[in-house]
Design a protein around this motif. Structure first.
Motif, mmCIF file in Angstrom:
data_model
loop_
_atom_site.group_PDB
_atom_site.id
_atom_site.type_symbol
_atom_site.label_atom_id
_atom_site.label_comp_id
_atom_site.label_asym_id
_atom_site.label_seq_id
_atom_site.Cartn_x
_atom_site.Cartn_y
_atom_site.Cartn_z
ATOM 1 N N UNK A 1 7.050 -10.753 -0.567
ATOM 2 C CA UNK A 1 6.527 -9.593 0.155
ATOM 3 C C UNK A 1 5.363 -8.956 -0.601
ATOM 4 N N UNK A 2 5.399 -8.987 -1.927
ATOM 5 C CA UNK A 2 4.391 -8.313 -2.740
ATOM 6 C C UNK A 2 3.497 -9.281 -3.516
ATOM 7 N N UNK B 1 0.813 -1.226 0.000
ATOM 8 C CA UNK B 1 0.000 0.000 0.000
ATOM 9 C C UNK B 1 0.840 1.267 0.000
ATOM 10 N N UNK B 2 1.965 1.254 0.708
ATOM 11 C CA UNK B 2 2.844 2.429 0.720
ATOM 12 C C UNK B 2 3.455 2.651 -0.661
ATOM 13 N N UNK B 3 3.844 1.576 -1.331
ATOM 14 C CA UNK B 3 4.390 1.710 -2.687
ATOM 15 C C UNK B 3 3.349 2.271 -3.642
ATOM 16 N N UNK B 4 2.104 1.870 -3.483
ATOM 17 C CA UNK B 4 1.035 2.407 -4.322
ATOM 18 C C UNK B 4 0.882 3.905 -4.096
ATOM 19 N N UNK C 1 -4.333 -8.587 -8.906
ATOM 20 C CA UNK C 1 -3.187 -8.832 -8.007
ATOM 21 C C UNK C 1 -2.990 -7.667 -7.049
ATOM 22 N N UNK C 2 -2.975 -6.449 -7.591
ATOM 23 C CA UNK C 2 -2.639 -5.280 -6.787
ATOM 24 C C UNK C 2 -3.699 -4.989 -5.735
ATOM 25 N N UNK C 3 -4.962 -5.040 -6.137
ATOM 26 C CA UNK C 3 -6.035 -4.704 -5.196
ATOM 27 C C UNK C 3 -6.171 -5.784 -4.116
ATOM 28 N N UNK C 4 -6.162 -7.051 -4.526
ATOM 29 C CA UNK C 4 -6.361 -8.117 -3.545
ATOM 30 C C UNK C 4 -5.212 -8.189 -2.551
ATOM 31 N N UNK C 5 -3.992 -8.065 -3.036
ATOM 32 C CA UNK C 5 -2.837 -8.190 -2.148
ATOM 33 C C UNK C 5 -2.748 -7.009 -1.187
ATOM 34 N N UNK C 6 -3.039 -5.823 -1.675
ATOM 35 C CA UNK C 6 -2.922 -4.633 -0.825
ATOM 36 C C UNK C 6 -4.036 -4.550 0.207
ATOM 37 N N UNK C 7 -5.216 -5.108 -0.115
ATOM 38 C CA UNK C 7 -6.354 -4.984 0.796
ATOM 39 C C UNK C 7 -6.558 -6.203 1.690
ATOM 40 N N UNK C 8 -6.195 -7.375 1.217
ATOM 41 C CA UNK C 8 -6.482 -8.586 1.995
ATOM 42 C C UNK C 8 -5.226 -9.291 2.478
ATOM 43 N N UNK C 9 -4.062 -8.887 1.960
ATOM 44 C CA UNK C 9 -2.845 -9.578 2.336
ATOM 45 C C UNK C 9 -2.694 -10.931 1.684
ATOM 46 N N UNK C 10 -3.498 -11.189 0.658
ATOM 47 C CA UNK C 10 -3.439 -12.446 -0.069
ATOM 48 C C UNK C 10 -3.646 -12.171 -1.560
ATOM 49 N N UNK C 11 -2.745 -12.704 -2.373
ATOM 50 C CA UNK C 11 -2.834 -12.474 -3.809
ATOM 51 C C UNK C 11 -3.884 -13.386 -4.437
ATOM 52 N N UNK C 12 -4.849 -12.758 -5.121
ATOM 53 C CA UNK C 12 -5.832 -13.504 -5.895
ATOM 54 C C UNK C 12 -5.558 -13.265 -7.381
ATOM 55 N N UNK C 13 -5.962 -14.209 -8.174
ATOM 56 C CA UNK C 13 -5.658 -14.134 -9.599
ATOM 57 C C UNK C 13 -6.939 -14.248 -10.412
ATOM 58 N N UNK C 14 -7.274 -13.170 -11.054
ATOM 59 C CA UNK C 14 -8.417 -13.149 -11.962
ATOM 60 C C UNK C 14 -7.936 -12.622 -13.297
ATOM 61 N N UNK C 15 -8.304 -13.308 -14.355
ATOM 62 C CA UNK C 15 -7.938 -12.841 -15.685
ATOM 63 C C UNK C 15 -9.146 -12.966 -16.599
#
Length: 460
Positions: free
Chosen positions: A441-442, A74-77, A394-408
């Motif tokens: 980490x990301x 989130x800080x990087x964003x 990737x960006x929204x799920x990881x920054x908000x939930x702490x878990x990377x989700x993959x939707x394409x």
């Protein structure tokens, strides 16, 4: 134009813009190219330069440095979102305070605020960054003109600066050549030196087109063929109608400023500047509209191109515009109104960009963590384009939930069937990424539910 009040209003405007970019940092980064570039900056621990537009390293340096310092996603964003405004603000301050060129600083200010609406949210467009960089270069040029002598330092750095401008974006010749021509009318005894700079730029531009062209730029420039396709119906094409509609809603200051400047030049009998201003303004508008004559290009994509018109307005207004006389409050008042209208546009336009994020959030609650959606099942008008879905998700799920989700989102049926059997891939449009090669980490890629360990196609 050495008004402290004007400087204060412009500075307040940039601080307001900085606050807005922190408020809307997710809307500004979880979108198409911005997500794509941030993905690759973090995945590869380096700059994500596309189609040789290496000037973008200026703004990409913010998240890259933050990642090497171990900052959270989130800080990087926030750093990435703020970095663009910090660059523009720094250019304004450098031009005003260091070059002591209040007029050209005002041109930068007007470019950043006069029309900016959707381009506030589509942040990474190299055109906007390139225009500000080009105006900085023109500030250095005018510094030499004012001194009456060219410093050795300028001779040394100007080739590098011109090369950077050439590679920044294909439309920047309109900015640089207009600025040089305008200066030639301001400093008529030194026009030969300005001509030499212009010819040097065109030479470098020609070398770039011949030897360093990319498929992306070639396809974009291929739109010039529409000059023939749209002939002779230039005045009735759909893109003209679209621009007229956008002017009524967002770019209402554009026709007003154009009319006032033309009246001003007629009143003061500055017909050469009137011709220069009108030819560039009408010519660029015509080129953009004819190249996109079918009217299918969305507003957020075309807006950065139209904002070049604010540069022409900026030069005319800053150098020859409003006669203030003893009314020293007039310029700060106008600048303040421009900032206020910018804030209103950003607030009203931000609703649709927040709605994009809400769609991703809502979808996350109803589909598996690894999902392939068909293009027919998504709201294209809301998402604008679908190619960036994997990076956005990737960006929204990881920054908000702490878990990377993959939707394409697949554009062709069965496009990603080959990946359904591999649970250790993060799919993106152009290439898959193995979990082991992504920084944990990301990219928090942990399967917690067996059912979700493989990609699934979902219909909504």
């Amino acid at each position: 134009m050495r008004s402290k009040a004007l400087f204060g209003v412009c500075t307040a405007g940039y601080l307001l813009m900085l606050g807005a970019c922190l408020l809307y940092f997710k809307e500004r980064t979880v979108i198409l190219d911005a997500s794509y570039q941030l993905f690759h900056i973090l995945a590869k621990d380096g700059f994500a330069i596309q189609v040789n537009r290496f000037g973008a390293a200026i703004t990409q340096a913010f998240p890259l440095l933050g990642s090497r310092l171990g900052f959270s996603l989130p800080v990087l964003m926030q750093l990435y979102s703020a970095g663009f405004v910090l660059f523009y603000f720094a250019a304004f301050l450098f031009t005003w305070l260091v070059l002591r060129n209040q007029r050209l600083a005002l041109v930068i200010f007007l470019f950043n605020f006069l029309m900016t609406t959707h381009s506030f949210f589509w942040i990474q467009c190299e055109l906007v960054q390139g225009v500000v960089f080009t105006l900085l270069f023109l500030g250095l040029v005018e510094r030499q003109l004012q001194r009456g002598i060219v410093s050795p330092v300028f001779w040394a750095v100007s080739p590098l600066l011109l090369i950077t401008i050439v590679f920044f974006y294909p439309l920047l010749p309109f900015v640089l050549l207009f600025g040089l021509a305008f200066f030639a009318l301001e400093y008529r005894k030194q026009y030969q030196w300005l001509l030499a700079i212009g010819l040097s730029y065109l030479l470098i531009y020609g070398i770039k087109v011949l030897f360093f062209k990319t498929d992306y730029d070639s396809n974009a420039m291929g739109g010039i063929s529409n000059l023939k396709a749209a002939f002779p119906d230039y005045f009735t094409i759909q893109s003209n109608k679209n621009l007229a509609r956008w002017m009524l809603k967002d770019y209402y200051l554009l026709p007003i400023a154009f009319a006032l400047i033309c009246i001003r030049y007629v009143q003061t009998r500055q017909f050469r500047k009137l011709s220069l201003f009108a030819v560039f303004f009408i010519g660029l508008t015509g080129i953009i509209n004819i190249v996109n004559y079918q009217g299918t290009a969305p507003q957020f994509y075309l807006e950065p191109q139209y904002t070049i018109l604010a540069v022409f307005i900026g030069f005319a207004w800053a150098y020859d515009g409003l006669p203030v006389g003893s009314k020293s409050w007039l310029l700060p008042l106008v600048a303040g109104i421009i900032v206020l209208l910018f804030a209103i546009r950003v607030h009203s336009t931000g609703i649709q960009y927040t709605a994009r994020l809400d769609w991703f959030r809502k979808t996350a609650q109803t589909v598996p963590d690894k999902t392939v959606l068909t293009q027919a099942d998504v709201p294209l008008d809301l998402l604008k384009m679908t190619w960036g879905s994997a990076f956005e998700w990737w960006l929204l799920s990881t920054s908000e939930t702490g878990k990377t989700k993959s939707l394409i989102i697949e554009e062709q049926p069965g496009q990603y069937d080959w990946a359904f059997s591999n649970p250790k891939l993060l799919l993106t449009k152009w290439e898959p990424y193995n979990y082991a090669k992504l920084p944990p980490l990301y990219f928090v890629l942990k399967d917690t539910v067996r059912t979700y360990s493989r990609y699934q196609r979902v219909s909504q």
